[in-house]
Design an enzyme around this catalytic site. Sequence first.
Site, PDB file in Angstrom:
ATOM      1  N   ARG A   1      45.887  37.969  44.352  1.00  0.00           N
ATOM      2  CA  ARG A   1      45.629  37.869  42.917  1.00  0.00           C
ATOM      3  C   ARG A   1      44.474  36.923  42.591  1.00  0.00           C
ATOM      4  O   ARG A   1      43.574  37.269  41.814  1.00  0.00           O
ATOM      5  CB  ARG A   1      46.899  37.397  42.189  1.00  0.00           C
ATOM      6  N   THR A   2      44.491  35.717  43.146  1.00  0.00           N
ATOM      7  CA  THR A   2      43.461  34.749  42.786  1.00  0.00           C
ATOM      8  C   THR A   2      42.080  35.242  43.202  1.00  0.00           C
ATOM      9  O   THR A   2      41.129  35.223  42.416  1.00  0.00           O
ATOM     10  CB  THR A   2      43.758  33.385  43.425  1.00  0.00           C
TER      11      THR A   2
ATOM     12  N   LYS B   1      34.044  28.207  64.723  1.00  0.00           N
ATOM     13  CA  LYS B   1      33.241  27.534  65.746  1.00  0.00           C
ATOM     14  C   LYS B   1      33.315  26.012  65.636  1.00  0.00           C
ATOM     15  O   LYS B   1      32.680  25.299  66.401  1.00  0.00           O
ATOM     16  CB  LYS B   1      31.784  27.967  65.617  1.00  0.00           C
TER      17      LYS B   1
ATOM     18  N   ARG C   1      39.778  27.978  48.162  1.00  0.00           N
ATOM     19  CA  ARG C   1      41.187  27.800  48.520  1.00  0.00           C
ATOM     20  C   ARG C   1      41.239  27.281  49.948  1.00  0.00           C
ATOM     21  O   ARG C   1      40.543  27.785  50.831  1.00  0.00           O
ATOM     22  CB  ARG C   1      41.975  29.110  48.426  1.00  0.00           C
TER      23      ARG C   1
ATOM     24  N   HIS D   1      46.657  23.841  41.613  1.00  0.00           N
ATOM     25  CA  HIS D   1      46.147  25.206  41.424  1.00  0.00           C
ATOM     26  C   HIS D   1      45.847  25.361  39.924  1.00  0.00           C
ATOM     27  O   HIS D   1      46.538  26.079  39.208  1.00  0.00           O
ATOM     28  CB  HIS D   1      47.187  26.227  41.892  1.00  0.00           C
TER      29      HIS D   1
END
Length: 300
Positions: free
Chosen positions: A53-54, A82, A103, A131
Site C-alpha cells: 500500500r505505501t 554489497k 522505508r 509512520h
Amino acid sequence: MRHDHLIGAKQLSRADIETVLDRAAEMDADPDEYGDALPGTLLGLCFFEPSTRTKMSFDAAVKRLGGDSVDMGTVESSSVKKGESLADTMRVIAGYTDGIVLRHPSEGAAKLAAEFVDVPVINAGDGAGQHPTQTLLDLYTIRENAGLDDLTVGIMGDLKYGRTVHSLAAALTNFNARMHFVSPESLRLPRNVRFDLHESGAVVKEHTDLGAVLDQLDVLYVTRIQRERFPDENEYRAVAGEYRIDADTLARAPDDLTVMHPLPRVDEIAPDVDETDHAHYFEQAHNGVPVRMALLDSML
C-alpha cells in the site's frame, strides 16, 4: 505546510494536519484536476522492507500529480547487498531525484538519511519507530467518518512494535482524543511513547480486554501482531491470535463505531466484519493516494 523532511508525527501541528487533510479532500473529489501540479518531479522510492500500500500509493500519488518515480528495487538487487551504507545510498539517490520516500527496518533510519541529503525525505516507516504518512491517511479516514474532535479511540493489538500506533497516538494529542490501548501485557506501549503522550496532556488508559471499553469507542484501530518485529519466535507464538474481532464481537459495539486497520491483516479481523457498516479499512487504504498527493504537493 512546509517541512524540509517528514520524519515523525510529533513534528506535525494541528494546523499542519488540517492543511494536508483539507487539500486531500479536494484532490479526492477530483484527482484529474491536479494532473499538472508537479510536472517533471521525480520521486525516489527506497524500500528496504516489503510494502504494497505505501509504496504503490506514493507511486500513484506522484504520477497523478504529473510527476514520476524511480524505484531502488529490492535490497537484494541493490548495492546495499554489497555493503553500501545508508548514507551513501541516500546521497546517490538524492542526486537523481527531487525527494525520497524511505522505508527501513531500523528505527531512526529516516532521521539519519535526512542528515546527508538536500532533498526532502519522507519516512515511510522506520522499524518500530514512526509512520507519519500512514497517520495522515488514518486521520483523514477518521475525519470522514467520525470527525476529529471529542473522540474516544481504542487502539488494539501490537502496541510495542507497531509504528502506526506510535504515530497515530502522537497525532491524536493535537485533537484531545481520549485513548484506550488494548494489548497483552507483553505488547504494551513502550515506556517512552507513554511518557511522550502524558507530557502532551493526553488521557491514556491501558487494558488487556477490549470488552472493557468497546461500548465507549467512536473508533477502533486494530493492528496486526507483527511476527517480523519479534526478536523471539516463542514470544510471538504466545500472543499471536489472542486479539481478534469478528461480527459477533461488534454486535456489542456502538452502531456508529468505525473499525480501521493499517493492513495487511492476518486473522485479527475476521472476514465477516467486512460486510458490516463498521468496516472502513479498505476505504482507509484508498485514502493513501489523495493524502499522499496532498503531502507531496505541499512538500515538493
